[in-house]
Design a protein around this motif. Structure first.
Motif, PDB file in Angstrom:
ATOM      1  N   ILE A   1      -8.089  -1.616  -2.748  1.00 47.35           N
ATOM      2  CA  ILE A   1      -6.733  -1.049  -2.800  1.00 47.35           C
ATOM      3  C   ILE A   1      -5.860  -1.573  -1.655  1.00 47.35           C
ATOM      4  O   ILE A   1      -4.660  -1.700  -1.806  1.00 47.35           O
ATOM      5  N   LEU A   2      -6.496  -1.913  -0.535  1.00 49.96           N
ATOM      6  CA  LEU A   2      -5.683  -2.416   0.583  1.00 49.96           C
ATOM      7  C   LEU A   2      -5.172  -3.838   0.344  1.00 49.96           C
ATOM      8  O   LEU A   2      -4.291  -4.301   1.051  1.00 49.96           O
ATOM      9  N   THR A   3      -5.771  -4.531  -0.628  1.00 55.99           N
ATOM     10  CA  THR A   3      -5.281  -5.886  -0.917  1.00 55.99           C
ATOM     11  C   THR A   3      -4.305  -5.878  -2.096  1.00 55.99           C
ATOM     12  O   THR A   3      -3.996  -6.926  -2.656  1.00 55.99           O
ATOM     13  N   GLN A   4      -3.850  -4.701  -2.495  1.00 62.15           N
ATOM     14  CA  GLN A   4      -2.778  -4.649  -3.498  1.00 62.15           C
ATOM     15  C   GLN A   4      -1.462  -4.835  -2.734  1.00 62.15           C
ATOM     16  O   GLN A   4      -1.397  -5.722  -1.917  1.00 62.15           O
ATOM     17  N   ARG A   5      -0.518  -3.953  -2.921  1.00 62.41           N
ATOM     18  CA  ARG A   5       0.775  -4.221  -2.297  1.00 62.41           C
ATOM     19  C   ARG A   5       1.124  -3.266  -1.148  1.00 62.41           C
ATOM     20  O   ARG A   5       1.633  -3.714  -0.116  1.00 62.41           O
ATOM     21  N   PRO A   6       0.874  -1.958  -1.318  1.00 62.19           N
ATOM     22  CA  PRO A   6       1.351  -1.022  -0.279  1.00 62.19           C
ATOM     23  C   PRO A   6       0.635  -1.208   1.049  1.00 62.19           C
ATOM     24  O   PRO A   6      -0.488  -1.716   1.104  1.00 62.19           O
ATOM     25  N   ARG A   7       1.295  -0.760   2.109  1.00 64.43           N
ATOM     26  CA  ARG A   7       0.701  -0.826   3.438  1.00 64.43           C
ATOM     27  C   ARG A   7      -0.333   0.288   3.579  1.00 64.43           C
ATOM     28  O   ARG A   7      -0.360   1.237   2.807  1.00 64.43           O
ATOM     29  N   ARG A   8      -1.163   0.155   4.605  1.00 61.83           N
ATOM     30  CA  ARG A   8      -2.252   1.112   4.797  1.00 61.83           C
ATOM     31  C   ARG A   8      -1.741   2.549   4.955  1.00 61.83           C
ATOM     32  O   ARG A   8      -2.292   3.485   4.387  1.00 61.83           O
TER      33      ARG A   8
ATOM     34  N   ILE B   1      -0.730   4.053   1.644  1.00 64.55           N
ATOM     35  CA  ILE B   1      -1.868   4.447   0.804  1.00 64.55           C
ATOM     36  C   ILE B   1      -2.473   5.747   1.317  1.00 64.55           C
ATOM     37  O   ILE B   1      -2.747   6.680   0.544  1.00 64.55           O
TER      38      ILE B   1
END
Lengths: 281, 299
Positions: free
Chosen positions: A103-110, A113
């Motif tokens: 999920i961290l390699t999708q678009r939103p920042r940490r 998320i």
């Protein structure tokens, strides 16, 4: 943020463990709030389990007027432990399954998320609180109808205050589970430590302080469980003699509210700080 | 041509362990770049840095002109790092749906990538019931979900059967011909040789070579089978570098000197039973480079 929130809701909605926890909280609330008291009520004044409490008094405790007491009375201890487990499995699962990297390699920042995860947990806990309240309300209406009891309800303000207080207690424990899961990148250890803390250590500390070390009362009064119990005591307005385990008038309602809000803020900041800084290996 | 990935002097240290040691790497638009190295060489650590999952200790990293982990960079990058990781209680479709929610991708694109990796029929089954190969294909589908400019795949053929490996290679090759840029890590030399335009070889955290595959393989060698082999090896070092491969000797020498080599061996009383030229396989080059590095370290 909205997309991340929808994704988190989808994950929680489809996870059976979440519903098992919610179901356990609901069933326990009904068993301790209605089933056992009703059995005590039905077996008469001589039942030693009722400890000599008159039947009329037991019945009053199950009627709609006391629905908030029964709905959130168990939150500081057993439902709190379940909420901690919820936070630990939801956040810790990302580490044990390795899905955090996905999920961290999708678009939103940490931070986005994590914020969405907490928001989704808050939403689900609100549903849980409402679900327990609805079930308790149904039981109380049924008992009032069966026993010809009063069907007067608490005022809307009292209801909202009680439910909001209950939500805050569960949210605080849920965030505690989440931050432990982030710290240990795991599920089992946070659950073990958290549950031992809620069910054992806090009670033990409170007992030791009150009997042996009264000078350390201030310490016991800043613990999360103590403040959770005090907030529930305050928003329900129950008598000390009716209070379930963990619910007591240790600190005032206002102070308990502020302390719980502070715990939530500290847990959220710690979680965000750790998540943003740490390598995902 | 601006590089899509520019890495310079990249270092990552875990306590006392140097996982990546001064790596330089450049991936150009539209190429399929093979990142080759043995297990534990630092490939996955480098790829994690490129996707913003871990922070480098030092060095400069630019991906799509920005910093790894930035929203704009992540939007243009699809990746599968190490093993594919999904929610086991969700179906493949639901896993992609939630990733699409995070990334702001349409439902139609989910169907497209499922078709692309041939998982449409099993999309509604739980991820936990998938075979290793299906998990791998779902990982690739997730990497392609954003229709990214840059695709980073870490060992994408792991766990696939031969047919699955062939399909995956074809898919990656197609991605390259579509104009997409692919950065692919692998320890399978044949795979890299078949699908990559350029290759970077990493060993013990250090980049030991970065060339076109054809350039790397370009040097021809003489293959010599001779008895006694030790005497032949000693003599052949006069002509160029010699290394053993199975029971033959490989000499890096201009093939036009084959007759001269043959004459020297015969005159020295060495029996020559085979002598021909060959193109070096990537595998040979890989072992040569990584072994040379190990020898240097020992020395």
């Amino acid at each position: 943020m909205l997309g991340s929130y929808r994704a988190e809701i989808l994950k929680l909605r489809k996870r059976s463990a979440v519903w098992v926890l919610f179901g356990a909280g609901l069933v326990l609330s009904l068993i301790f709030g209605y089933l056992l008291p009703y059995l005590g009520y039905a077996t008469g004044d001589d039942n030693p389990q009722t400890d000599g409490v008159p039947r009329a008094e037991i019945l009053r405790g199950m009627l709609p007027a006391r629905v908030v007491d029964n709905a959130i009375g168990g939150y500081p201890i057993f439902a709190g432990a379940l909420a901690l487990v919820l936070g630990a499995i939801v956040i810790g699962g990302e580490y044990t399954w390795g899905t955090l990297k996905t999920i961290l390699t999708q678009r939103p920042r940490r931070g986005t998320i994590l914020g969405a995860q907490f928001l989704a947990l808050g939403t689900m806990i609100a549903l849980w609180v409402l679900g327990i309240f609805a079930a308790c309300a149904l039981c109380s209406v049924g008992i009032a109808a069966a026993e010809d009891g009063s069907t007067s309800w608490p005022g809307v303000g009292d209801l909202l205050q009680g439910l909001a207080g209950g939500w805050l207690v569960l949210m605080m424990w849920c965030l505690a589970g989440a931050v432990l899961a982030i710290a240990f990148r795991n599920v089992a250890l946070p659950i073990g430590l958290g549950v031992v803390w809620i069910l054992g250590i806090e009670t033990l500390l409170a007992g030791v302080v009150s009997s042996l070390l009264p000078s350390l009362k201030w310490l016991a009064n800043v613990l999360p469980g103590t403040n959770a119990g005090s907030l529930v005591f305050s928003v329900t307005g129950m008598a000390a003699s009716d209070a379930p385990p963990g619910v007591r008038d240790a600190v005032g309602g206002g102070r308990a509210l502020l302390t719980l809000l502070a715990y939530c803020a500290v847990f959220a900041v710690l979680a965000a700080w750790t998540t943003r800084r740490r390598d995902v290996t | 041509m601006d590089a899509l990935v520019e890495v310079s002097g990249l270092t990552k240290r875990y306590g006392g362990t140097l996982a990546v040691d001064g790596v330089d790497l450049t991936v150009l638009p539209g190429e399929v770049y093979g990142f080759l190295g043995p297990n534990g060489a630092g490939k996955t650590t480098t790829l994690r840095i490129l996707t913003g999952l871990i922070a480098p200790t030092s060095g400069s990293v630019r991906v799509l002109g920005g910093r790894p982990g930035d929203a704009r960079v992540l939007k243009g990058t699809g990746s599968m790092i190490e093993s594919p990781a999904f929610y086991p209680y969700l179906s493949g479709l639901d896993n992609l749906r939630l990733l699409a929610e995070y990334a702001g991708v349409s439902r139609q694109r989910i169907d497209e990538v499922l078709e692309l990796v041939d998982l449409a029929d099993r999309a509604r089954d739980r991820f936990s019931t998938y075979s290793l190969g299906m998990k791998q294909r779902l990982g690739v589908a997730a990497a392609l979900l954003k229709d990214p400019e840059l695709v980073i795949l870490d060992e994408p053929t792991n766990g696939l059967d031969p047919a699955g490996m062939r399909d995956m290679r074809r898919l990656i090759r197609e991605l390259g011909t579509e104009g997409r840029t692919v950065l692919l890590s692998s320890h399978l030399l044949g795979e890299v040789q078949q699908i990559c335009d350029r290759v970077g070889i990493i060993n013990a955290g250090r980049m030991v070579a970065e060339h076109n595959v054809e350039e790397l393989r370009g040097e021809q060698e003489l293959v010599v089978r001779a008895t006694p082999r030790d005497d032949a090896q000693r003599l052949l070092t006069r002509f160029g570098n010699v290394h053993q491969y199975d029971d033959t000797l490989r000499v890096q020498v201009d093939p036009d000197r084959a007759a001269e080599v043959n004459r020297a061996l015969v005159e020295a009383g060495i029996e020559v039973s085979e002598l021909h030229t060959t193109e070096r396989a990537l595998e040979d080059i890989f072992f040569e480079l990584t072994t040379a590095k190990e020898k240097t370290d020992v020395g």
